[in-house]
Design an enzyme around this catalytic site. Structure first.
Site, mmCIF file in Angstrom:
data_model
loop_
_atom_site.group_PDB
_atom_site.id
_atom_site.type_symbol
_atom_site.label_atom_id
_atom_site.label_comp_id
_atom_site.label_asym_id
_atom_site.label_seq_id
_atom_site.Cartn_x
_atom_site.Cartn_y
_atom_site.Cartn_z
ATOM 1 N N LYS A 143 0.850 -1.198 0.000
ATOM 2 C CA LYS A 143 0.000 0.000 0.000
ATOM 3 C C LYS A 143 0.876 1.235 0.000
ATOM 4 O O LYS A 143 1.826 1.329 0.781
ATOM 5 C CB LYS A 143 -0.859 -0.009 1.283
ATOM 6 C CG LYS A 143 -1.831 1.137 1.392
ATOM 7 C CD LYS A 143 -3.159 0.784 0.779
ATOM 8 C CE LYS A 143 -4.079 1.965 0.607
ATOM 9 N NZ LYS A 143 -3.792 2.769 -0.588
ATOM 10 N N LYS B 100 5.315 2.384 8.651
ATOM 11 C CA LYS B 100 4.169 3.180 9.113
ATOM 12 C C LYS B 100 2.961 2.285 9.372
ATOM 13 O O LYS B 100 2.301 2.391 10.406
ATOM 14 C CB LYS B 100 3.830 4.232 8.036
ATOM 15 C CG LYS B 100 2.965 5.353 8.528
ATOM 16 C CD LYS B 100 2.600 6.313 7.405
ATOM 17 C CE LYS B 100 3.774 7.065 6.850
ATOM 18 N NZ LYS B 100 3.411 7.998 5.776
ATOM 19 N N LYS C 267 5.086 1.990 -2.971
ATOM 20 C CA LYS C 267 5.068 3.397 -3.402
ATOM 21 C C LYS C 267 5.222 3.432 -4.911
ATOM 22 O O LYS C 267 5.821 2.525 -5.497
ATOM 23 C CB LYS C 267 6.225 4.170 -2.757
ATOM 24 C CG LYS C 267 6.020 5.667 -2.740
ATOM 25 C CD LYS C 267 5.116 6.093 -1.609
ATOM 26 C CE LYS C 267 4.801 7.555 -1.650
ATOM 27 N NZ LYS C 267 3.958 7.949 -0.502
ATOM 28 N N THR D 15 -4.932 13.090 6.444
ATOM 29 C CA THR D 15 -3.517 13.211 6.836
ATOM 30 C C THR D 15 -3.289 14.486 7.642
ATOM 31 O O THR D 15 -2.684 14.470 8.717
ATOM 32 C CB THR D 15 -2.597 13.171 5.597
ATOM 33 O OG1 THR D 15 -2.916 11.989 4.867
ATOM 34 C CG2 THR D 15 -1.138 13.135 5.984
ATOM 35 N N ASN E 111 -2.561 19.448 0.287
ATOM 36 C CA ASN E 111 -3.502 18.550 0.960
ATOM 37 C C ASN E 111 -3.216 18.450 2.464
ATOM 38 O O ASN E 111 -4.106 18.609 3.298
ATOM 39 C CB ASN E 111 -3.357 17.180 0.267
ATOM 40 C CG ASN E 111 -4.393 16.190 0.718
ATOM 41 O OD1 ASN E 111 -5.153 16.454 1.637
ATOM 42 N ND2 ASN E 111 -4.432 15.052 0.082
ATOM 43 N N SER F 254 -7.411 5.368 4.232
ATOM 44 C CA SER F 254 -7.387 4.535 3.017
ATOM 45 C C SER F 254 -7.805 3.109 3.361
ATOM 46 O O SER F 254 -8.519 2.451 2.598
ATOM 47 C CB SER F 254 -5.980 4.485 2.421
ATOM 48 O OG SER F 254 -5.773 5.589 1.590
HETATM 49 P P1 NAD Z 1 0.437 18.566 -2.261
HETATM 50 O O1 NAD Z 1 0.996 18.418 -3.630
HETATM 51 O O2 NAD Z 1 -1.026 18.657 -2.066
HETATM 52 O O3 NAD Z 1 1.077 19.873 -1.554
HETATM 53 C C1 NAD Z 1 2.441 20.131 -1.492
HETATM 54 C C2 NAD Z 1 2.621 21.584 -1.011
HETATM 55 O O4 NAD Z 1 4.013 21.850 -0.846
HETATM 56 C C3 NAD Z 1 2.089 22.633 -1.988
HETATM 57 O O5 NAD Z 1 1.534 23.713 -1.254
HETATM 58 C C4 NAD Z 1 3.351 23.093 -2.709
HETATM 59 O O6 NAD Z 1 3.235 24.409 -3.243
HETATM 60 C C5 NAD Z 1 4.338 23.046 -1.572
HETATM 61 N N1 NAD Z 1 5.730 22.971 -1.986
HETATM 62 C C6 NAD Z 1 6.266 22.304 -3.050
HETATM 63 N N2 NAD Z 1 7.593 22.518 -3.092
HETATM 64 C C7 NAD Z 1 7.890 23.313 -2.033
HETATM 65 C C8 NAD Z 1 9.083 23.886 -1.527
HETATM 66 N N3 NAD Z 1 10.257 23.659 -2.117
HETATM 67 N N4 NAD Z 1 9.003 24.664 -0.400
HETATM 68 C C9 NAD Z 1 7.827 24.876 0.210
HETATM 69 N N5 NAD Z 1 6.659 24.364 -0.232
HETATM 70 C C10 NAD Z 1 6.709 23.608 -1.330
HETATM 71 O O7 NAD Z 1 1.073 17.357 -1.427
HETATM 72 P P2 NAD Z 1 0.509 16.721 -0.091
HETATM 73 O O8 NAD Z 1 -0.395 15.611 -0.433
HETATM 74 O O9 NAD Z 1 0.059 17.808 0.816
HETATM 75 O O10 NAD Z 1 1.835 16.034 0.476
HETATM 76 C C11 NAD Z 1 2.821 16.790 1.179
HETATM 77 C C12 NAD Z 1 3.780 15.821 1.855
HETATM 78 O O11 NAD Z 1 3.042 14.973 2.738
HETATM 79 C C13 NAD Z 1 4.550 14.861 0.942
HETATM 80 O O12 NAD Z 1 5.799 14.583 1.526
HETATM 81 C C14 NAD Z 1 3.704 13.591 0.979
HETATM 82 O O13 NAD Z 1 4.456 12.427 0.675
HETATM 83 C C15 NAD Z 1 3.294 13.605 2.435
HETATM 84 N N6 NAD Z 1 2.112 12.809 2.711
HETATM 85 C C16 NAD Z 1 0.931 13.051 2.092
HETATM 86 C C17 NAD Z 1 -0.175 12.285 2.409
HETATM 87 C C18 NAD Z 1 -1.510 12.564 1.795
HETATM 88 O O14 NAD Z 1 -2.481 11.909 2.209
HETATM 89 N N7 NAD Z 1 -1.636 13.498 0.901
HETATM 90 C C19 NAD Z 1 -0.062 11.238 3.328
HETATM 91 C C20 NAD Z 1 1.171 11.017 3.963
HETATM 92 C C21 NAD Z 1 2.251 11.820 3.635
#
Ligand code: NAD
Length: 458
Positions: A79, A103, A115, A200, A251, A391
């Site tokens: 997953k 995790k 992944k 999240t 997100n 999920s």
């Molecule tokens: P997303 O694409 O929705 O948002 C990413 C955000 O980071 C955006 O606001 C973008 O503008 C910003 N960003 C990109 N590059 C940047 C930089 N250099 N400096 C500052 N900001 C920057 O992604 P997300 O789903 O919010 O995921 C963010 C992190 O959380 C990732 O590491 C992802 O693996 C992790 N994560 C996400 C989830 C999920 O359910 N979405 C779950 C677990 C972990």
């Protein structure tokens, strides 16, 4: 050796000398079993790689590198999300897949770790091109995917639209077989779960709040007598308003910021948020709901000029993108990408508490440096599991074709995260190990016991 492998090895070293852990294993048999564990946990089961052939709308044909890594399935089907980003590479996907294994083990979610990744910048592609890329990804990896084999979800750059497309393609490739559980993070109308999008970010803030507010009173009393990073931080900030900064406003970050803004227990102020373009700062607190509304109509981006701030109805100073990391705040929530705090900038970090909403946002050396300095780091595998927990609920609902209310989803999410926190935090009292190391030991214990009982260590 990367950071995940290093901490897994340290966990195995600690467990090797703990005679209460699998006491049946002794002498050379114990040594052999631990060598087998190190090898199993540090290596993915499968690394699938393809180059998708995509005809673009301008007539050019491109080959897009695509990955699906299946790290370990001892606890259940693989997953993990699929990342759409131009910096995706094989090592990164392998590392993120192994983080998913740990995790899920930590939170007792019956899934393994996987992944995926696509080396693309989704912002430069049309909807039609993205649709084709999603369909081809499923076609190329179809034999490895499925509700009982490997279940992808969204990650950076992908969302429910992409999961809907991918599930639809899976359904056409495998007619007549169950398909709802093949992808999670889908839209609600296509079998997604209520609350998945927020899960999240809500879980990230919940973990932070639990430590400083909800942790059972009896244990807090115990904490006040212990001189440790954790005890000192909790005693200093317990029930006191805190100044918070949130890096990343997607997100995860936008939801965590909104939770902090709306949290009536702690009266926190979110004084700064940032994204790929800017940092916005206001000492008196930012109007987070107004920023969320603005980003929805602006392809996810925060205001970048005074004019846009006026349109958003937000008062803030505009600083450069990295400025958020170095602010004098009480808590810094990292919710953008990995490797944001590294050896070249770690000495400039002022926040005494850091929450990892993103995966691996602090490099190994920076993690050691900050932990030695007394910074309380709430690690990714503990704080950002809300997405995979919901999920799992989505996957269950798809099987049962019975759907839960949003209230039921969040209640189950917080119950699960509370269970993990209650089993991890007491072990962290004495600070023998960091909170991250405690989490890894817990995960490695669960995985090792399962592998041992399945007869996989000899
Ligand atoms: P997303 O694409 O929705 O948002 C990413 C955000 O980071 C955006 O606001 C973008 O503008 C910003 N960003 C990109 N590059 C940047 C930089 N250099 N400096 C500052 N900001 C920057 O992604 P997300 O789903 O919010 O995921 C963010 C992190 O959380 C990732 O590491 C992802 O693996 C992790 N994560 C996400 C989830 C999920 O359910 N979405 C779950 C677990 C972990």
């Amino acid at each position: 050796m990367n950071k995940t492998k290093q901490i897994v090895q340290k966990s195995l070293d600690a467990l090797m000398t703990d005679n209460t852990f699998i006491p049946e294993l002794t002498g050379t048999t114990r040594e052999q079993a631990f060598t087998s564990l190190a090898s199993i946990l540090s290596t993915p089961n499968h690394v699938h790689k393809s180059f998708l052939r995509i005809p673009l709308e301008n007539g050019q044909v491109v080959r897009i590198p695509a990955y699906r890594v299946q790290h370990n399935n001892a606890l259940g089907p693989y997953k993990g999300g699929i990342r759409f980003h131009e910096t995706v590479n094989e090592d990164e996907v392998i590392n993120l897949a192994s983080l998913m294994t740990l995790k899920n083990a930590l939170h007792d979610v019956p899934f393994g770790g996987g992944k995926g990744g696509l080396v693309i910048n989704p912002r430069t592609l049309s909807e039609k091109e993205l649709h084709l890329i999603c369909k081809k990804y499923v076609r190329y990896f179809a034999d490895s995917l499925g509700p009982d084999k490997d279940i992808p979800a969204p990650d950076v750059g992908s969302g429910e639209r992409e999961m809907d497309w991918m599930m639809a393609e899976y359904k056409s490739i495998r007619p007549g077989t169950p398909y709802r559980g093949s992808f999670t993070g889908k839209s609600v109308i296509n079998g997604g779960s209520l609350g998945r999008r927020e899960a999240t970010g809500k879980g990230v803030y919940f973990t932070f709040r639990y430590l400083f507010h909800d942790f059972p009173q009896s244990q807090k009393n115990l904490l006040t007598t212990t001189d440790s990073i954790f005890a000192n931080a909790v005693t200093k900030f317990e029930n006191k308003p805190m100044k918070l900064a949130v890096q990343g406003f997607g997100n995860v970050g936008s939801v965590a910021a909104l939770e902090a803004y709306e949290c009536s227990y702690l009266q926190n102020k979110v004084v700064a948020v940032s994204d790929r373009n800017v940092t916005l700062f206001n000492e008196d607190g930012l109007n987070i709901p107004a920023l969320v509304k603005f980003t929805k109509g602006n392809k996810g981006d925060l205001p970048v000029s005074d004019e846009e701030l006026t349109i958003a109805g937000v008062k803030a100073d505009i600083l450069d993108r990295e400025a958020i990391l170095y602010l004098d705040v009480d808590g810094l929530i990292l919710a953008a990408l990995e490797d944001q705090i590294r050896t070249d900038n770690m000495e400039q970090i002022k926040a005494p508490i850091i929450v990892e909403g993103a995966n691996a946002p602090i490099t190994s050396d920076a993690d050691d440096f900050l932990s030695k300095k007394g910074v309380l780091i709430i690690p990714d595998i503990l704080a950002n599991a809300g997405g995979v927990i919901v999920s799992y609920l989505e996957w269950l609902q798809g099987r049962e074709t019975q759907f839960y209310s949003e209230e039921q989803v969040f209640s189950q999410l917080f119950k699960k995260m509370t269970g993990t926190l209650d089993s991890i935090l007491p072990a962290f009292f004495g600070d023998t190990f960091t909170l991250r190391q405690n989490c890894y030991i817990h995960s490695v214990m669960r995985l090792s016991t399962v592998l041992y009982r399945q007869g996989k260590l000899y």
